[in-house]
Design a protein around this motif. Sequence first.
Motif, PDB file in Angstrom:
ATOM      1  N   GLU A   1      27.385  57.405  10.051  1.00  0.00           N
ATOM      2  CA  GLU A   1      28.254  56.972   8.956  1.00  0.00           C
ATOM      3  C   GLU A   1      28.351  55.455   8.894  1.00  0.00           C
ATOM      4  N   ALA A   2      28.505  54.837  10.074  1.00  0.00           N
ATOM      5  CA  ALA A   2      28.681  53.386  10.105  1.00  0.00           C
ATOM      6  C   ALA A   2      27.405  52.660   9.707  1.00  0.00           C
ATOM      7  N   TYR A   3      26.280  53.083  10.272  1.00  0.00           N
ATOM      8  CA  TYR A   3      25.028  52.409   9.963  1.00  0.00           C
ATOM      9  C   TYR A   3      24.593  52.677   8.517  1.00  0.00           C
ATOM     10  N   GLY A   4      24.931  53.851   8.040  1.00  0.00           N
ATOM     11  CA  GLY A   4      24.599  54.154   6.651  1.00  0.00           C
ATOM     12  C   GLY A   4      25.372  53.273   5.694  1.00  0.00           C
TER      13      GLY A   4
ATOM     14  N   ALA B   1      20.792  40.281   9.489  1.00  0.00           N
ATOM     15  CA  ALA B   1      20.468  40.772   8.148  1.00  0.00           C
ATOM     16  C   ALA B   1      21.642  41.469   7.482  1.00  0.00           C
ATOM     17  N   SER B   2      22.686  41.866   8.276  1.00  0.00           N
ATOM     18  CA  SER B   2      23.822  42.597   7.702  1.00  0.00           C
ATOM     19  C   SER B   2      25.097  42.221   8.442  1.00  0.00           C
ATOM     20  N   GLU B   3      26.108  41.825   7.667  1.00  0.00           N
ATOM     21  CA  GLU B   3      27.372  41.430   8.288  1.00  0.00           C
ATOM     22  C   GLU B   3      28.065  42.614   8.972  1.00  0.00           C
ATOM     23  N   GLY B   4      27.981  43.828   8.398  1.00  0.00           N
ATOM     24  CA  GLY B   4      28.672  44.981   8.975  1.00  0.00           C
ATOM     25  C   GLY B   4      27.956  45.608  10.147  1.00  0.00           C
ATOM     26  N   PHE B   5      26.689  45.265  10.335  1.00  0.00           N
ATOM     27  CA  PHE B   5      25.936  45.905  11.408  1.00  0.00           C
ATOM     28  C   PHE B   5      26.443  45.490  12.784  1.00  0.00           C
ATOM     29  N   ARG B   6      26.899  44.244  12.917  1.00  0.00           N
ATOM     30  CA  ARG B   6      27.374  43.775  14.223  1.00  0.00           C
ATOM     31  C   ARG B   6      28.517  44.656  14.734  1.00  0.00           C
ATOM     32  N   GLN B   7      29.494  44.950  13.825  1.00  0.00           N
ATOM     33  CA  GLN B   7      30.627  45.772  14.253  1.00  0.00           C
ATOM     34  C   GLN B   7      30.188  47.205  14.520  1.00  0.00           C
ATOM     35  N   ALA B   8      29.295  47.693  13.633  1.00  0.00           N
ATOM     36  CA  ALA B   8      28.807  49.056  13.851  1.00  0.00           C
ATOM     37  C   ALA B   8      28.061  49.150  15.173  1.00  0.00           C
TER      38      ALA B   8
END
Length: 678
Positions: free
Chosen positions: A348-351, A451-458
């Motif tokens: 869910e997070a990575y998607g 490449a993605s701001e949300g990926f670090r937290q995920a």
Amino acid sequence: MAGQLTIADVRAKFPQYDDMSDADLASALHQKFYADMPQADFNEKIGLKPDKYRQAAIDERNDLQAKGIDTGAGLTRRLVQGATLNLADEAIAGAMTPLEMIKRGTLDPREAYKYAKAREDLILDDARQNTGTLGTAAEIAGGVGSGLGLARQGVTTARMLSQSPGIVGRTLASAADSTALGGIAGFGSGNSLDDRLANAGQGAAIGAAAGALLPPALAVAKTAASPLISNIMARINPDRYASGQVARAINESGLTTQEVADRLAQANAEGSPYTLADALGNSGQRMLSTVTRAPGQGRTDVVNFLDTRQAGQGRRVSRAIEEGFGSRMTPDELRNTMTAERGAIADEAYGAVRDGAGPVNVRGVVDHIEANVPAEPAAPDTISGRLQRYRRMLTNGDAENPEFISDFEHVQRVRSELADEVQNARQSGQGNRARMLGQVLTQIDDALENASEGFRQANRDFAGATQNIEAIDAGRAAATRGRTEDIIPAYRDLSPRGQQAFRTGYADPLISQTQGAAFGVDKTRPLMNDAFAAEAGEIAPGNPLMQRRLMTEQRMFETRNAAKGNSKTAENLADDAALGVDPGVVGQVLSGNYGGAVKSLISAGSNVVTGNTPAVREAVGRILLRRGVSAGDLDGMIDETIGRIRRAQEMARVAGRGAAGGVAQASTQKKRELRRAN
């Protein structure tokens, strides 16, 4: 007796009888030497002037007998005389004095009393002559009854003693009571004041000596009779006898009945088959051993119970550990659950971060791989071969003119596959493979995060979930080879989910060890140490209950160990006793040592003689194996036993005073008989 002999001659010849009156001395001489001669003729023969009072009594008796009236007195008269300590004749004479004053026409009560007293003396003499030895026994029995009655009314020096007086105190009190009773009986066995005082002194001296001997004699008699009495009581009511023995164990435990009842109730409420023997500790365990080390149904019942209970110890200890650490799942079950949770959350997070992601720059990843692997192709199953594979997955596969794949979703798929391989390498113990592949994984994560701001937290969430899963293995390692100083801080640094995983891993080897332990060993022993106590206090949420359960299990093991002792010798002796076979007895008989054989047989039967019968042992075992006993039940058991002891003590005390009264009366009887015989 020849020639003319006067009463004065007799007194001169036998000065030791100077305390007897002339009439008593003449009566004694008449009975011994001239029993066929009328008393009056004998008195005249020895020059004894007739006593007008006694003669009046004799004449009155003769007149009544001539009219056919029976004037004889029997056992009742002598019983009354003994019960009043020789004062019945004085009391009756005193009561009859007013009638004698009227009958004799005198205003002097002293004169009338002498007539009445002479008549009572004559009646008593006739009674003693008519009843003989049986009458003497009745008179002594009356003295015993008097002593008993006075003791029951509290007229005794024993009331000044403590609740549990020693032999010295009892001896002094008995001597004092017997002195008083002997003195009273002696005083009542004379006529003149001098005669009474002399007899009182002698009676007091005899009473003092006899009274001082009574307590030691009763103690010896009690010791000798106690086994037989115990045997009788045990056979009459084995349950009652057994409850008395258990009451003794309760008293020896040093616990209050409420404490014992509370221990039982709490342990059983917490799932342990705890018994009264366990709650009492050493005193209950030792008493239970008397049941298991002697033949009978009691031994069979207790041993079966203890063995069955011990067989379930592993299951109970395992449950205590599981519930104490809150580990409802096995490590594999928890790992699968947590892995599935991590995958669902990661998907869910990575998607969610793919839609807003830009191109991924994987040049740094490829450069890192090329710097750590040879250019020539390597075997696919080697570390180099695996690294070369991921290089090809991140490029177009052309080693000469590579084109880097920047599609976020594609790189993310590569990353997932690589992460699984790193995890597998770690779990399989391939440390170097996991290290080198893990370095590439870190490079890919950095590229995806850029490449993605949300990926670090995920990614951080995924790493945290992975760390939580790894805490299962960390907990298992801590339980088997860790140190408390390292374990507790490591546990505190984990997230709540990681701590749960750590607890499950920590409990798993303890449970496995418990379940795999052999029957008969104490499965709590590996857990009884300071390290486990400290670690469980920090790690296990249910530690207080778990520790109580473990202590209960340890106590139950101790009970079985104390009762059975793991001694085949004790069991063999019990079997021999059950069969009634003692090879030693056979050998003694064959060698002619009959005395030794008899002693061995007596020793073999001592359990039965002393009240330790099979029925009593069975009842004791039944009581000690009870799992639900209230404080009221225990109090009743103790109160009944104490009551029996106090009643026995009271009976012994009263019996001693009764014996003192009998001794006092017997001393005057013996003195009278000796005088008449001599």
